[in-house]
Design an enzyme around this catalytic site. Sequence first.
Site, mmCIF file in Angstrom:
data_model
loop_
_atom_site.group_PDB
_atom_site.id
_atom_site.type_symbol
_atom_site.label_atom_id
_atom_site.label_comp_id
_atom_site.label_asym_id
_atom_site.label_seq_id
_atom_site.Cartn_x
_atom_site.Cartn_y
_atom_site.Cartn_z
ATOM 1 N N LYS A 197 34.820 -18.722 21.916
ATOM 2 C CA LYS A 197 35.420 -18.931 20.600
ATOM 3 C C LYS A 197 36.875 -18.470 20.601
ATOM 4 C CE LYS A 197 35.857 -14.546 19.193
ATOM 5 N NZ LYS A 197 37.117 -13.943 18.726
ATOM 6 N N HIS A 257 32.176 -15.392 14.461
ATOM 7 C CA HIS A 257 31.157 -14.343 14.503
ATOM 8 C C HIS A 257 30.454 -14.148 13.159
ATOM 9 C CE1 HIS A 257 32.439 -13.440 18.455
ATOM 10 N NE2 HIS A 257 33.447 -12.653 18.168
#
Length: 456
Positions: free
Chosen positions: A134, A226
């Site tokens: 990410k 997240h």
Amino acid sequence: MINRLIVLGATGDLNARYLLPALAALRASGHLADRFEPTCADRRNWTEEEFRRWVSAQLDQHAATEPTEVKKAIIDSARYRQVDATDAADIASLVAGDGPVAVYLALPPAIFPGAVAALGAANLPPGSRIVLEKPFGEDLDSAVELNRLLTGVVSEQAVFRVDHFLAMTTVQNVLGSRLANRVLEPIWNSSHIAEVEIVWNETLALEGRAGYYDGTGALKDMVQNHLLQVLCLVAMEPPLSLGERDLRDRKIDVLRSVRPLTDDDAVRRTRRARYLAGRIGERDVPAYAEEDGVDPHRRTETFAEVELELEGWRWSGTTFRLRTGKALGHDRKEVAVRFRPVPHLPFGFDEEAAPNVLRFGLEPESMTLALTGIGTGTHALAPLTLAARPAPPELPAYGRLLLDVLHGNAALSIRGDEAEESWRVLAPVMSAWSRNVVPLGEYPAGSDGPISVRGS
């Protein structure tokens, strides 16, 4: 199982702090075959001996508890190649060999498109997989384009968009606790839950990561991936199974149910700020704008808070607050589920009972339930706390993710449409912040951060 792993961007923080220690943990637990070949590649003009000395130093620092013979095995097996991750000829030479390969892009998001294009031109061996860290793109448009590039190289089943939060034991316990316990699932809805806080506050400041962080900020670094992933596990409908299709479909449902924010919503329901000079414990911390490598004109936030509402039968009326900040006075990394108060207390109790709160500690891992009982005084209420601390996991989060990649288990991987929906959720916030609709606040390092959207 794939026995060849290539890490692009191998001299960076991700490989040093997480991937190399994860490989050591996998080796120690017997999950890696003797023929497993890790190849590390980067632009640096290092010899293999120089690289191995670097690997040894990283393992001593970040995998200190692993046996000496395990660390030596990782060091001895590691190979280093100097390559340009966006050069097709370099990549073709790197992936050549017998059998499929897993290619881990431990690279800045801006380099992903060029690296994926190079992998496409390199003719990956059949059965190979691509792993991305990410954030998956830098905004919605770039995420869509990245997905287009990836599907031109390998199938969606061979793309692993990893988020290590999903492999954390306590994050998985959020889902496990509510689905495996009859006492929780019947009350897991807005009739009983007033608010859910998903928080990752840390005392760490920039810690030399300006090259990455200053172009990203707290919203993209933590909230967009997240914390939204944790939101999905908290709010999703019970899946038929924990297989990749059922689990990921239900996560997509949550993201699609998020009510879009208007500019007025952004003003009322979001906050952004960056830290000023201050003191955290025994150390002095400079203002973020004065940290080495920071461009103060970018106005990058180190604190981000967003309140979301979900449109649907289960969660209408419940607030979901996602918050993260750096250089704060204390660490707070948890999911806090706040239940609504009881509608009536028996006659004679002239005080209100504190709301029940179920807390999932993310780091360190823990679980607590705050209840209310009768104290020692007459007609007095007193807090009661039930606490548990899970046993340490067999593997660190990145060890679990790497094992899934090598075995082809995509359940904890983020699907392409899910990556796009995550950007879609926060696109209105990013737009409002870029136009300064929500001013950039400030807070002293070592403080509790700026005032929250609810003024607490």
